[in-house]
Design an enzyme around this catalytic site. Structure first.
Site, PDB file in Angstrom:
ATOM      1  N   LYS A 188       0.814  -1.263   0.050  1.00  0.00           N
ATOM      2  CA  LYS A 188      -0.016  -0.109   0.093  1.00  0.00           C
ATOM      3  C   LYS A 188       0.696   1.179   0.056  1.00  0.00           C
ATOM      4  O   LYS A 188       0.685   2.369  -1.002  1.00  0.00           O
ATOM      5  CB  LYS A 188      -1.008   0.026   1.311  1.00  0.00           C
ATOM      6  CG  LYS A 188      -1.992  -0.900   1.214  1.00  0.00           C
ATOM      7  CD  LYS A 188      -2.879  -1.154   2.357  1.00  0.00           C
ATOM      8  CE  LYS A 188      -3.956  -2.444   2.344  1.00  0.00           C
ATOM      9  NZ  LYS A 188      -4.714  -2.664   3.415  1.00  0.00           N
ATOM     10  N   GLN A 191      -4.923  -1.563   9.542  1.00  0.00           N
ATOM     11  CA  GLN A 191      -4.844  -2.605   8.868  1.00  0.00           C
ATOM     12  C   GLN A 191      -5.637  -4.107   9.833  1.00  0.00           C
ATOM     13  O   GLN A 191      -5.128  -4.039  11.144  1.00  0.00           O
ATOM     14  CB  GLN A 191      -3.434  -3.094   8.629  1.00  0.00           C
ATOM     15  CG  GLN A 191      -3.343  -4.423   8.075  1.00  0.00           C
ATOM     16  CD  GLN A 191      -3.693  -4.301   6.428  1.00  0.00           C
ATOM     17  OE1 GLN A 191      -3.605  -3.367   5.935  1.00  0.00           O
ATOM     18  NE2 GLN A 191      -4.440  -5.521   5.805  1.00  0.00           N
ATOM     19  N   ASP A 212     -11.292   2.736   4.006  1.00  0.00           N
ATOM     20  CA  ASP A 212     -11.899   1.483   3.413  1.00  0.00           C
ATOM     21  C   ASP A 212     -13.153   1.306   3.445  1.00  0.00           C
ATOM     22  O   ASP A 212     -13.820   0.353   3.015  1.00  0.00           O
ATOM     23  CB  ASP A 212     -11.369   0.528   4.919  1.00  0.00           C
ATOM     24  CG  ASP A 212     -10.247  -0.275   4.771  1.00  0.00           C
ATOM     25  OD1 ASP A 212      -9.901  -0.583   3.549  1.00  0.00           O
ATOM     26  OD2 ASP A 212      -9.704  -0.440   5.687  1.00  0.00           O
TER      27      ASP A 212
END
Ligand code: NAP
Length: 281
Positions: A52, A96, A119
């Site tokens: 990422k 995460q 997200d």
């Protein structure tokens, strides 16, 4: 059969995003920023976060990774999120997953300000998506959606079957297809006759986690089939779709690996840029 090349589509999307970041920089004299919080030392999470960060840097985003040990207190993580929520240089925050057991995932998700929730997991964004309003959209279903639209720009009236109803994949995928005026059936582990449901579909999105569940004789001629699954088997990584069988029937199919996977990170970058743009209005 069209082999849907997710690597190529993701590279094209990243190139577009790079140009967009350059334009935003000249207009606002600043670039979107993505901050990722990584807790613990799980190898897959470390690899995801490294990828990422690499992709974010590649398109010109400001990117930062905050690392905490497994033993970190929930309170410290929540305080850091509050700090990032009020930091103007941070456009997007991602924690995460998975988290250590002593940290409440839902509390963490809800601590992130919805405007920085790249997200798309915050209940406010989930609600906005299902109401058809502007929202952050979870990265994997967004990637699937963009791949489907490349094959078939007009989805209106198509019959779509989504296999799996997770908050991460199946449910947001259903909302995206519904927004495109598809007639959507969402299926799950209690669905009575999955094969019969799939046989009705012009579009199948499989997000289950069972190797090669969707077989060749489950798929109508000329259906578009998107395979989200990533399953480790003795024969390597396979999807939720039996590739060889389904490729004989489908009009278009994503391979695993190299299909949906590469689009997920590219969509995270897109979400970060979109959060930045909304904050500048
Ligand atoms: P999940 O949270 O475990 O959900 C799986 C879903 O599949 C559930 O809704 C479950 O139904 C349903 N299901 C289980 N057995 C079934 C059956 N026999 N028939 C029909 N439905 C069944 O999984 P997820 O997080 O959505 O992930 C799904 C797959 O995608 C996994 O392989 C994961 O590794 C992969 N994945 C890939 C990416 C990517 O970037 N490509 C990203 C995320 C995940 P119930 O609700 O009834 O239990």
């Amino acid at each position: 059969m069209i082999l849907i090349d997710g690597k190529k589509a993701a590279a094209e999307l990243r190139a577009e995003l790079k140009e967009e970041v350059a334009e935003l920089k000249s207009k606002h004299n600043k670039v979107p920023g993505l901050t990722v919080i990584l807790i613990g030392d799980l190898t897959p999470s470390q690899i995801y976060v490294r990828n990422k960060e690499k992709s974010a840097n590649e398109v010109g985003l400001k990117s930062e990774v905050i690392k905490y040990p497994d033993s970190i207190e929930e309170k410290t993580v929540l305080e850091k999120i509050q700090e990032l929520n009020s930091d103007e240089t941070v456009s997007g925050i991602l924690v995460q997953l998975p988290l250590p057991k002593h940290i409440d995932k839902q509390k963490v998700i809800e601590a992130i300000h919805p405007s920085k929730d790249v997200d798309g997991f915050h209940p406010m964004n989930v609600g906005n998506l299902s109401s058809g309003y502007e929202s952050s959209i979870p990265c994997t279903p967004l990637g699937c959606y963009l791949l489907i639209k490349k094959i078939e720009p007009n989805l209106s009236g198509k019959k779509a079957v989504v296999v799996g109803r997770s908050n991460l994949n199946g449910k947001p995928m259903t909302q995206l297809l519904l927004k495109e005026n598809c007639t959507v059936t969402i299926t799950h582990s209690k669905t009575k006759d999955l094969k019969a449901e799939c046989l009705e579909a012009d579009i199948i999105v499989a997000a289950v986690g069972i190797p090669e569940l969707v077989r060749g004789d489950w798929v109508k001629k000329d259906a578009i089939v998107i395979d989200v699954g990533i399953n480790k088997t003795d024969n390597g990584i396979v999807g939720d779709v039996h590739f060889d069988e389904v490729s004989k029937n489908a009009k278009a199919l994503t391979p695993v690996p190299g299909g949906v996977g590469p689009m997920t990170i590219a969509c995270l970058l897109k979400n970060t840029i979109d959060c930045f743009k909304r904050s500048q209005i």
